[in-house]
Scaffold this motif. Structure first.
Motif, PDB file in Angstrom:
ATOM      1  N   GLN A  55      -6.927 -14.390  -6.256  1.00  0.00           N
ATOM      2  CA  GLN A  55      -7.311 -13.793  -7.532  1.00  0.00           C
ATOM      3  C   GLN A  55      -8.410 -14.621  -8.209  1.00  0.00           C
ATOM      4  O   GLN A  55      -8.297 -15.035  -9.360  1.00  0.00           O
ATOM      5  N   ILE A  87      -4.182  -9.338 -11.946  1.00  0.00           N
ATOM      6  CA  ILE A  87      -3.988  -7.963 -11.499  1.00  0.00           C
ATOM      7  C   ILE A  87      -2.499  -7.755 -11.313  1.00  0.00           C
ATOM      8  O   ILE A  87      -1.772  -8.691 -10.946  1.00  0.00           O
ATOM      9  N   ARG A 113      -1.718  -5.272  -6.388  1.00  0.00           N
ATOM     10  CA  ARG A 113      -2.349  -6.286  -5.530  1.00  0.00           C
ATOM     11  C   ARG A 113      -1.811  -6.189  -4.109  1.00  0.00           C
ATOM     12  O   ARG A 113      -2.574  -6.212  -3.140  1.00  0.00           O
ATOM     13  N   LEU A 128     -11.162  -2.021  -6.673  1.00  0.00           N
ATOM     14  CA  LEU A 128     -10.569  -3.101  -7.459  1.00  0.00           C
ATOM     15  C   LEU A 128     -11.216  -3.188  -8.841  1.00  0.00           C
ATOM     16  O   LEU A 128     -12.396  -3.517  -8.957  1.00  0.00           O
ATOM     17  N   LEU A 154      -8.960 -11.525  -3.344  1.00  0.00           N
ATOM     18  CA  LEU A 154      -7.812 -10.904  -4.000  1.00  0.00           C
ATOM     19  C   LEU A 154      -6.544 -11.718  -3.794  1.00  0.00           C
ATOM     20  O   LEU A 154      -5.667 -11.743  -4.650  1.00  0.00           O
ATOM     21  N   ALA A 156     -15.610  -3.013  -6.050  1.00  0.00           N
ATOM     22  CA  ALA A 156     -15.021  -3.655  -7.226  1.00  0.00           C
ATOM     23  C   ALA A 156     -15.881  -3.382  -8.451  1.00  0.00           C
ATOM     24  O   ALA A 156     -17.107  -3.369  -8.368  1.00  0.00           O
ATOM     25  N   LEU A 166      -3.267  -3.134  -2.361  1.00  0.00           N
ATOM     26  CA  LEU A 166      -4.658  -3.341  -1.971  1.00  0.00           C
ATOM     27  C   LEU A 166      -4.765  -4.281  -0.776  1.00  0.00           C
ATOM     28  O   LEU A 166      -5.546  -4.037   0.148  1.00  0.00           O
ATOM     29  N   LEU A 196      -7.099   1.685  -8.619  1.00  0.00           N
ATOM     30  CA  LEU A 196      -6.147   0.916  -7.828  1.00  0.00           C
ATOM     31  C   LEU A 196      -5.481   1.768  -6.750  1.00  0.00           C
ATOM     32  O   LEU A 196      -5.242   1.301  -5.638  1.00  0.00           O
TER      33      LEU A 196
END
Length: 197
Positions: free
Chosen positions: A144, A158, A163, A117, A141, A97, A166, A112
């Motif tokens: 968030q 995001i 999202r 991230l 995530l 990240a 991921l 992404l």
């Protein structure tokens, strides 16, 4: 691509503004389309001297920051060219990240699509996070939120589709392929409705 759900790691601060993709992975290392091994070239001109020796002053060479998986970068992180090698190199060196007050659009999109991230926070939130350098942060995530060592948390936004990709550990194509059964059902229903009309 590894799923990104909940990630805990030491945070490292690289406060320089306008860290461009040529600084993240210099152009002379773009001779491959293989992702593995690019991590050793990430920030090469900052990490190593002309003889290939580690520069002690580079933050990620500090003993307490080696292996950091969260990078707090300065404003306008990832600007410059659109090279996909930049997120590849960061991922290969263990960064999952990047948090900044501003992340360049093309870099963000490439990140992404490859499982890195990119998180944008306000200046006050960035400063709060930077105060926890060399301490573990947890990025959730699903909710968030960035969970802090003091028990606090910082929310982040995001894109919803990114999202989901991921969380599932898939890129855009992988997401579509995972929905093959639903797509087939839709096509069958749509074809039947079209014929009936």
């Amino acid at each position: 691509m590894d799923a990104f759900t909940r990630f805990t790691s030491v945070a490292a601060v690289l406060p320089n503004e306008n860290i461009d993709t040529d600084q993240i992975i210099p152009a002379r290392f773009l001779t491959t389309t293989q992702r593995a091994g690019l991590g050793k070239f990430a920030f090469a001109d900052w990490r190593y001297d002309a003889d290939g020796r580690e520069r002690a002053e580079f933050p990620l060479h500090r003993a307490d920051l080696r292996g950091a998986g969260i990078l707090l970068g300065g404003r306008n992180f990832g600007c410059g060219s659109s090279r996909e090698h930049a997120p590849w190199a960061l991922l290969d060196m263990g960064i999952r990240a990047v948090i900044s007050t501003r992340i360049a659009d093309i870099f963000r999109n490439n990140a992404l699509k490859n499982g890195l991230l990119p998180i944008v926070v306000g200046e006050d939130e960035w400063q709060r996070l930077a105060a926890f350098e060399a301490r573990e942060l947890t990025i959730d995530l699903d909710t968030q939120r960035i969970e802090l060592p003091d028990g606090g948390a910082i929310p982040f936004d995001i894109d919803g589709f990114a999202r989901q990709c991921l969380l599932r550990g898939v890129d855009q194509l992988g997401y579509l392929l995972s929905e093959d059964a639903a797509i087939s059902r839709f096509e069958q229903t749509h074809d039947a409705l079209t014929r009936a009309a």
